[in-house]
Design an enzyme around this catalytic site. Structure first.
Site, PDB file in Angstrom:
ATOM      1  CE1 TYR A 146      81.600  83.923  28.857  1.00 65.69           C
ATOM      2  CE2 TYR A 146      82.404  82.431  27.182  1.00 65.69           C
ATOM      3  CZ  TYR A 146      82.632  83.427  28.099  1.00 65.69           C
ATOM      4  OH  TYR A 146      83.893  83.924  28.257  1.00 65.69           O
ATOM      5  CD1 TRP A 180      88.709  85.648  22.441  1.00 62.01           C
ATOM      6  CD2 TRP A 180      87.998  85.950  20.352  1.00 62.01           C
ATOM      7  NE1 TRP A 180      87.703  86.575  22.474  1.00 62.01           N
ATOM      8  CE2 TRP A 180      87.243  86.777  21.194  1.00 62.01           C
ATOM      9  CE3 TRP A 180      87.737  85.974  18.984  1.00 62.01           C
ATOM     10  CZ2 TRP A 180      86.248  87.629  20.731  1.00 62.01           C
ATOM     11  CZ3 TRP A 180      86.738  86.819  18.513  1.00 62.01           C
ATOM     12  CH2 TRP A 180      86.012  87.633  19.389  1.00 62.01           C
ATOM     13  CD1 TRP A 181      92.156  84.632  25.074  1.00 62.97           C
ATOM     14  CD2 TRP A 181      94.005  83.552  25.686  1.00 62.97           C
ATOM     15  NE1 TRP A 181      91.818  83.777  26.089  1.00 62.97           N
ATOM     16  CE2 TRP A 181      92.942  83.111  26.492  1.00 62.97           C
ATOM     17  CE3 TRP A 181      95.263  83.003  25.883  1.00 62.97           C
ATOM     18  CZ2 TRP A 181      93.105  82.150  27.494  1.00 62.97           C
ATOM     19  CZ3 TRP A 181      95.424  82.056  26.872  1.00 62.97           C
ATOM     20  CH2 TRP A 181      94.356  81.637  27.676  1.00 62.97           C
ATOM     21  CE1 TYR A 218      85.815  92.073  25.537  1.00 62.65           C
ATOM     22  CE2 TYR A 218      83.419  92.270  25.507  1.00 62.65           C
ATOM     23  CZ  TYR A 218      84.562  91.596  25.886  1.00 62.65           C
ATOM     24  OH  TYR A 218      84.458  90.431  26.613  1.00 62.65           O
ATOM     25  CG  HIS A 244      82.841  89.596  22.374  1.00 62.96           C
ATOM     26  ND1 HIS A 244      83.955  90.386  22.548  1.00 62.96           N
ATOM     27  CD2 HIS A 244      83.028  88.479  23.122  1.00 62.96           C
ATOM     28  CE1 HIS A 244      84.771  89.777  23.379  1.00 62.96           C
ATOM     29  NE2 HIS A 244      84.237  88.620  23.735  1.00 62.96           N
TER      30      HIS A 244
END
EC number: 5.1.3.32
Length: 104
Positions: free
Chosen positions: A41, A76-77, A18, A22
């Site tokens: 963010y 991205w999903w 993950y 990112h």
């Protein structure tokens, strides 16, 4: 400015993946997020539970919600669905958090 917080969940054993993904967020997704007026963010991980805590500052909820309809976000999903809890539409399962305290 709107402060938004939410939680997500990364699958066990996928924390490093993950983080790695990112580190290379699609430039077109970053563009879409910034174009929607989002800033500051951040995503944090609770390694004991696999829960992710997200925080973002927004100009508009409608603009933020519009990001999910972009090709960049949909891509991205699809890229992330194998390492996270997701909904049938591939979006990450997300729970909005209620602000209980704020100190400026």
């Amino acid at each position: 400015m709107i402060r938004k917080a939410f939680k997500l969940k990364v699958n066990p054993g996928q924390f490093e993946e993950y983080k790695k993904r990112h580190g290379h967020v699609f430039p077109e997704l970053i563009e879409a997020i910034k174009a929607a007026g989002a800033s500051n963010y951040s995503i944090f991980l609770d390694e004991d539970t696999g829960c992710l805590f997200g925080y973002v500052e927004l100009e508009s909820i409608d603009k933020w919600n519009g990001v999910s309809k972009t090709d960049a976000c949909q891509k991205w999903w699809r890229y992330m669905e194998d390492i996270m809890e997701t909904n049938p539409d591939r979006s990450p399962k997300s729970v909005e958090l209620t602000e209980m305290f704020y100190l400026a």
